[in-house]
Each structure stands twice: as C-alpha cells, then as structure tokens.
Design a protein around this motif. Structure first.
Motif, PDB file in Angstrom:
ATOM      1  N   GLU A   1      -3.099  10.433  -7.209  1.00 25.41           N
ATOM      2  CA  GLU A   1      -2.624  10.361  -6.123  1.00 25.41           C
ATOM      3  C   GLU A   1      -3.868  11.818  -5.976  1.00 25.41           C
ATOM      4  O   GLU A   1      -4.814  11.616  -6.653  1.00 25.41           O
ATOM      5  N   THR A   2      -4.468  11.463  -5.047  1.00 26.51           N
ATOM      6  CA  THR A   2      -5.438  12.097  -4.481  1.00 26.51           C
ATOM      7  C   THR A   2      -6.179  13.587  -4.308  1.00 26.51           C
ATOM      8  O   THR A   2      -6.913  14.069  -4.196  1.00 26.51           O
ATOM      9  N   GLY A   3      -4.987  14.464  -4.336  1.00 28.49           N
ATOM     10  CA  GLY A   3      -4.660  15.766  -4.228  1.00 28.49           C
ATOM     11  C   GLY A   3      -4.785  16.369  -2.791  1.00 28.49           C
ATOM     12  O   GLY A   3      -4.175  17.079  -2.934  1.00 28.49           O
ATOM     13  N   ALA A   4      -4.772  16.017  -2.018  1.00 29.53           N
ATOM     14  CA  ALA A   4      -4.630  15.899  -0.600  1.00 29.53           C
ATOM     15  C   ALA A   4      -3.404  16.882  -0.384  1.00 29.53           C
ATOM     16  O   ALA A   4      -2.165  15.797  -0.593  1.00 29.53           O
ATOM     17  N   THR A   5      -2.557  17.006   0.422  1.00 35.25           N
ATOM     18  CA  THR A   5      -2.025  17.973   0.996  1.00 35.25           C
ATOM     19  C   THR A   5      -1.857  17.746   2.700  1.00 35.25           C
ATOM     20  O   THR A   5      -2.731  18.742   3.398  1.00 35.25           O
TER      21      THR A   5
ATOM     22  N   GLU B   1      -3.766   8.290   5.225  1.00 30.89           N
ATOM     23  CA  GLU B   1      -5.030   6.538   4.838  1.00 30.89           C
ATOM     24  C   GLU B   1      -3.558   5.574   4.164  1.00 30.89           C
ATOM     25  O   GLU B   1      -2.788   6.472   3.024  1.00 30.89           O
ATOM     26  N   ARG B   2      -4.561   4.330   4.004  1.00 30.94           N
ATOM     27  CA  ARG B   2      -3.872   3.493   3.128  1.00 30.94           C
ATOM     28  C   ARG B   2      -4.476   3.727   2.088  1.00 30.94           C
ATOM     29  O   ARG B   2      -5.565   3.538   1.948  1.00 30.94           O
ATOM     30  N   ILE B   3      -3.621   3.687   0.685  1.00 33.88           N
ATOM     31  CA  ILE B   3      -4.236   3.742  -1.025  1.00 33.88           C
ATOM     32  C   ILE B   3      -3.737   2.530  -1.047  1.00 33.88           C
ATOM     33  O   ILE B   3      -2.749   1.843  -1.031  1.00 33.88           O
TER      34      ILE B   3
ATOM     35  N   ASP C   1      -6.551  17.602  11.059  1.00 38.11           N
ATOM     36  CA  ASP C   1      -5.660  18.821  12.171  1.00 38.11           C
ATOM     37  C   ASP C   1      -5.259  17.213  12.879  1.00 38.11           C
ATOM     38  O   ASP C   1      -4.585  17.041  13.377  1.00 38.11           O
ATOM     39  N   VAL C   2      -6.158  16.349  13.340  1.00 33.62           N
ATOM     40  CA  VAL C   2      -6.086  15.413  14.242  1.00 33.62           C
ATOM     41  C   VAL C   2      -4.769  13.958  13.125  1.00 33.62           C
ATOM     42  O   VAL C   2      -4.740  13.472  12.298  1.00 33.62           O
ATOM     43  N   PRO C   3      -3.241  13.684  14.471  1.00 28.87           N
ATOM     44  CA  PRO C   3      -2.296  14.195  13.446  1.00 28.87           C
ATOM     45  C   PRO C   3      -2.668  11.876  12.847  1.00 28.87           C
ATOM     46  O   PRO C   3      -2.293  12.053  11.684  1.00 28.87           O
TER      47      PRO C   3
ATOM     48  N   TYR D   1       0.562  -1.171  -0.033  1.00 30.68           N
ATOM     49  CA  TYR D   1      -0.442  -0.008  -0.070  1.00 30.68           C
ATOM     50  C   TYR D   1       1.246   1.781   0.202  1.00 30.68           C
ATOM     51  O   TYR D   1       2.089   0.969  -0.082  1.00 30.68           O
ATOM     52  N   ARG D   2       0.252   2.502  -0.492  1.00 32.43           N
ATOM     53  CA  ARG D   2       1.342   3.956  -0.430  1.00 32.43           C
ATOM     54  C   ARG D   2       0.358   4.871   0.853  1.00 32.43           C
ATOM     55  O   ARG D   2      -1.111   4.213   0.961  1.00 32.43           O
ATOM     56  N   LEU D   3       0.446   5.310   1.089  1.00 30.69           N
ATOM     57  CA  LEU D   3       0.287   6.494   2.113  1.00 30.69           C
ATOM     58  C   LEU D   3      -0.208   7.515   2.039  1.00 30.69           C
ATOM     59  O   LEU D   3       1.502   7.932   0.845  1.00 30.69           O
ATOM     60  N   ALA D   4      -1.303   8.202   2.150  1.00 30.44           N
ATOM     61  CA  ALA D   4      -1.293   9.498   1.745  1.00 30.44           C
ATOM     62  C   ALA D   4      -2.147  10.470   1.774  1.00 30.44           C
ATOM     63  O   ALA D   4      -3.002   9.411   3.135  1.00 30.44           O
ATOM     64  N   PRO D   5      -2.423  11.186   2.029  1.00 29.24           N
ATOM     65  CA  PRO D   5      -1.903  12.315   2.747  1.00 29.24           C
ATOM     66  C   PRO D   5      -3.890  13.178   3.535  1.00 29.24           C
ATOM     67  O   PRO D   5      -4.566  12.653   1.977  1.00 29.24           O
ATOM     68  N   VAL D   6      -4.668  12.705   4.388  1.00 27.33           N
ATOM     69  CA  VAL D   6      -6.333  13.770   4.250  1.00 27.33           C
ATOM     70  C   VAL D   6      -6.047  14.351   5.189  1.00 27.33           C
ATOM     71  O   VAL D   6      -5.542  15.171   6.050  1.00 27.33           O
TER      72      VAL D   6
END
Length: 504
Positions: free
Chosen positions: A397-401, A389-391, A382-384, A374-379
C-alpha cells in the motif's frame, strides 16, 4: 514457425563511452573510436556527429584529426564492447525471450516464439525494446522475420528503426538486398562481385553446383538459412549465476503426459538448487530441444519469488499444448533466468491465527495467459486525472488517500470530452448539454467545486482553474461536468465545457 528478432547496435562503442558519465565530450561534439595495429591507427567506430561532418569507418586517424579540430578520439576496447553486448543479451534474456544470443560484434538475436504476446505483439515488442534501449543511451535498430539470417540482414540494412516481415514473406523482403548481408567472408563477397553478382536474388538464381565448386559450401548454406530451407538454431546465452537443470533422453519423447512428468521432475531439481542458494524463482524458462535441431520454449513469470514445486509445475504444465514436439524432444532444460532472495516467514504471530489471502497464484495464472494486471492506487492530487496511478498487483500500500470531500464519479473518462452547453456565466450550472450527439436537459445540479491547477508542477497552470458540477438529466442519469476557467477571466481557462465522468 519460430520468429526471430535481430537487434543491431550501429554505434555500440561510442554509445557505451558516452553512457558512462556522459563521455569525455558533449553530445554534439564528434567522437570516434580508434583501433591500432603497430603504427597504423584508423577509425573503427564513429558516432552520428562524426559521420555528419564527413568522417568514415576505416579512415586513418591522422586524416580525421586534420579534418576536425575538436574531434574526441578514444582508444578501442573490444573486450569491453563484447562484455557490454553480453550484458545486453542477458538483459534481453530476462525481459523478453527465453532464447537470446550474441549476434556478431554488434547485435543480439532472440527467438520470440511464445513470448511476443506478453509484450502485446511483435510491433509493440520491438518498438518498446528500441525505446527502452534509447532511454539507456543506446541507438538500436530491430527487425523480426521467420529466420535469423533475414532478421540479421534487415536490422542492418533497413532504413527503418523497426521492421516486421510478415510470416512467409521472406523472399520478397531479402531478394533485393546486397550479398554482403549473408554474413559471408569478405573475400567470398569480393569474388561474387567480380562475377557480377550484387544481390541475394541474383545469387539465389545461380546454379548451386558451380557456385559450390568455386566458393565452397558457405554461400549455399547462408542462402538456405536466410530463406528458411535450413534450420539455424539460436543457442541461448548462459552464465554461471543462472540456476539451470536439464534432462537428456536416449529416446526422444513426444507425448504430453511424458513431457509433463519430466517437467515436474525438473521443477523438483530446480527448487532444490534454489533452496540451497536461498533463492526463489521470479521467471523460469523451459527449453525443449527437438531432434530436428530446433527449439520450443515456455516462459512462466511469477509475481513474487517462489520455490513451491507444485505451483511452478502447474504454471508450466498448464501450457504444454503450446509445445510442438515435432519428431520428438531429445533434451529438456529448465532455467531460473530471474531469481531473488527468499526467506522463510512466520505465518502467524499470535495464538489466534490470522487468515491471510494470498492472491499471487491467481495473478501468476492470469499473467502467464498474457493478461496485463495492475491495481489502482490514490495519488495526492486535486486534478482528477492525476489522482490515480497504476501499480503492480502485489505492491505494498502506498499510504496515499484521496483528500476530496466532494463525491467523485464511479467512472472517470480517460480524457475529458468536449460538450455543447447552455449555461449562464459565471457560476450557474448547465441547463442543457449535448454529449456524443444526444441532447440532455439538466433537472438537478450541484456545484460548483473549484479545482485549481498545479502551478508548482507546470508553469502554464499558475492561473488555471476548473469549476465542476454534478448534474442529473431528465432520465435520472448523473454526470460530472466542468467548465475550463472561472467564467470571467480568459487567462484562467477557455470557458469551454467538458464531461469528465459518469456516476453510478
């Protein structure tokens, strides 16, 4: 030794009715399926609510109506039930095992040899299978054993939702079961009961010759099948939309080099058929039919649709050592159990070709060895612990930062760990903290960084806050700590301290 999973659907007909738009009645209202023969009408299936109020399979429909005023009755549709069971078998074929078949009118069976490791083992396989079926509105019980007969019996008679019989322990698991679990005709079961035979163990202890003379060969055959003395191969379900090629042999083959040669030929035929249909394979199964009437299988999954013969051949041939040819293989079958449209793409769109690294072949190799990738993607959170999330490894790319401007630790713990702290309230960093039994003195600290709860997601987080501090101990190790609450108002948190991450 092959391992067989039997999945039993005790309420298939009623679950199917309810799963289509919720059914004609609320979930807590009794629902029965009624069969008819001429003027006779009886209950052929009932849900748990109907069984709870005293209704039973075989009860006349008129008596059931007289007993329950709010009873919902639906006419039986055996063809639709059979079609639903076939769809479930095809779903299991694509998701779980290369060898799946319909098992009677209320279940499916599958050979999981060589496929269970992809699900994390037998326990996780069947528990995950039952949970996924429950999410679809279907009640199921599953059992794993060395033989189809044993798994079939235990799935239907065991009170547990999932049952795993350790390899080689069939006799201990089935000898106490009633004889009707042997899939014998009703008149044979009744005749055996007249003789005082009630369990599989009692039937197994009877002399075989008198038993065969009176009841024919079927009781002996079923006994041999449940104990594994006679093979009972599972004939895999197939549909016209599955792309399949095969090669029978006049003389059985066994050498790994010979098997690899014919695998490459079958792959070439399969990719040719896929190309004609504009498809690429996402999952392929190699089924080896041995001369002893048993089956060996290999499954290869791919991260994206592929019809490259070299790539498919490598995935299958690299695992030839897992095939036990026994006394020889008399037929090889290659099936694309999951295929998706595949279009040709232009590699470069300019005069200067751009180098695009395709890592999907590496993903395929590692994935078919049982590794979960899996890859890790930002969500945007603010809660660490909610900010990642795993994708899937090949997802776009989700586009989130990450929006936080404060530094974040390289290692974030899965769950914050409670620590003992000496600190001044409300805004001072810790002076000393104890984590995992070791006392650490804080030399430098930065903070607090206040993070508020996501009240729009959870009502209990409306006033919740955390104050985070980045601290460094006397050895130079840096940690990420937080206090639950603002240190003043008890409604904002418990004022307990936690360690959430480690820097560097």
């Amino acid at each position: 030794m092959p391992r067989v999973v039997s999945v039993f659907f005790p309420y298939l007909a009623t679950d199917r009715v309810r799963s289509h738009g919720g059914g004609p009645a609320p979930a807590d209202q009794p629902l029965v399926i009624v069969s008819r023969n001429g003027s006779k009408r009886w209950i052929s299936a009932a849900d748990t609510a109907a069984l709870r109020v005293g209704l039973r399979i075989g009860m006349p429909a008129s008596k059931a109506q007289a007993m329950i005023s709010n009873l919902t009755m639906i006419d039986a549709a055996p063809q639709e039930d059979a079609a639903a069971l076939e769809r479930l078998a095809l779903w299991a074929l694509r998701q779980y095992s290369p060898v799946v078949c319909v098992d009677g009118v209320d279940g499916i069976a599958m050979d999981t040899e060589g496929a269970d490791h992809l699900q994390g083992g037998e326990e996780l396989l069947i528990s995950g299978l039952v949970n996924r079926l429950r999410a679809r509105g279907l009640t199921a019980r599953a059992a794993v054993a060395d033989t189809w007969g044993a798994a079939h019996a235990l799935a239907r008679l065991s009170p547990e939702e999932t049952t795993v019989v350790p390899s080689g322990q069939i006799a201990r698991a089935v000898t106490g079961l009633p004889i009707h679990c042997l899939r014998l005709p009703a008149e044979t079961v009744q005749g055996l009961r007249v003789l005082g035979v009630e369990t599989v163990g009692e039937l197994s202890a009877m002399p075989r010759a008198p038993l065969t003379l009176r009841f024919g060969p079927e009781p002996g055959r079923r006994l041999d099948q449940i104990f594994g003395r006679t093979a009972e191969p599972i004939e895999p379900i197939r549909t016209p939309d599955l792309v399949e090629v095969f090669r029978p042999f006049s003389e059985p083959i066994a050498a790994a080099e010979t098997v690899a040669k014919y695998i490459r030929r079958l792959v070439a035929q399969l990719t040719h058929e896929l190309e004609k249909q504009g498809l690429g394979a996402r999952r392929v199964d190699l089924v080896c039919h041995r001369v002893d009437n048993t089956i060996q299988c290999l499954r290869a999954g791919l991260a994206k649709p592929v019809r490259d013969p070299a790539r498919l051949s490598k995935l299958l041939c690299d695992r030839i050592e897992k095939i036990d040819p026994g006394f020889g293989i008399e037929k090889l079958t290659l099936v694309a159990v999951m295929a998706e449209p595949l279009e040709e793409r232009q590699v470069a769109s300019s005069l200067v070709e751009e180098t695009v690294t395709d890592i999907s072949p590496l993903i395929d190799i590692l994935g078919n060895r049982g590794q979960r990738l899996y890859r890790l993607a930002p969500v945007a959170s603010d809660v660490p612990e909610r900010s990642v999330e795993r994708i899937a490894p090949t997802s776009e790319e989700t586009g989130a930062t990450w929006l936080a401007k404060w530094p974040r630790p390289a290692r974030l713990l899965a769950h914050p760990e409670h620590i003992d702290v000496v600190a001044l309230l409300p805004d001072q960093p810790p002076a000393v903290f104890t984590w995992r039994g070791k006392r650490r003195k804080v030399r430098r600290a930065d903070g607090p960084e206040r993070i508020f709860g996501e009240w729009w997601m959870r009502q209990q987080e409306y006033e919740a806050v955390r104050d985070y501090f980045a601290v460094e101990d006397e050895t130079g190790e840096r940690y990420w700590l937080f206090r639950s609450g603002d240190g003043v108002d008890a409604e904002t948190g418990s004022r307990k301290w936690f360690l959430h991450g480690v820097f560097g």
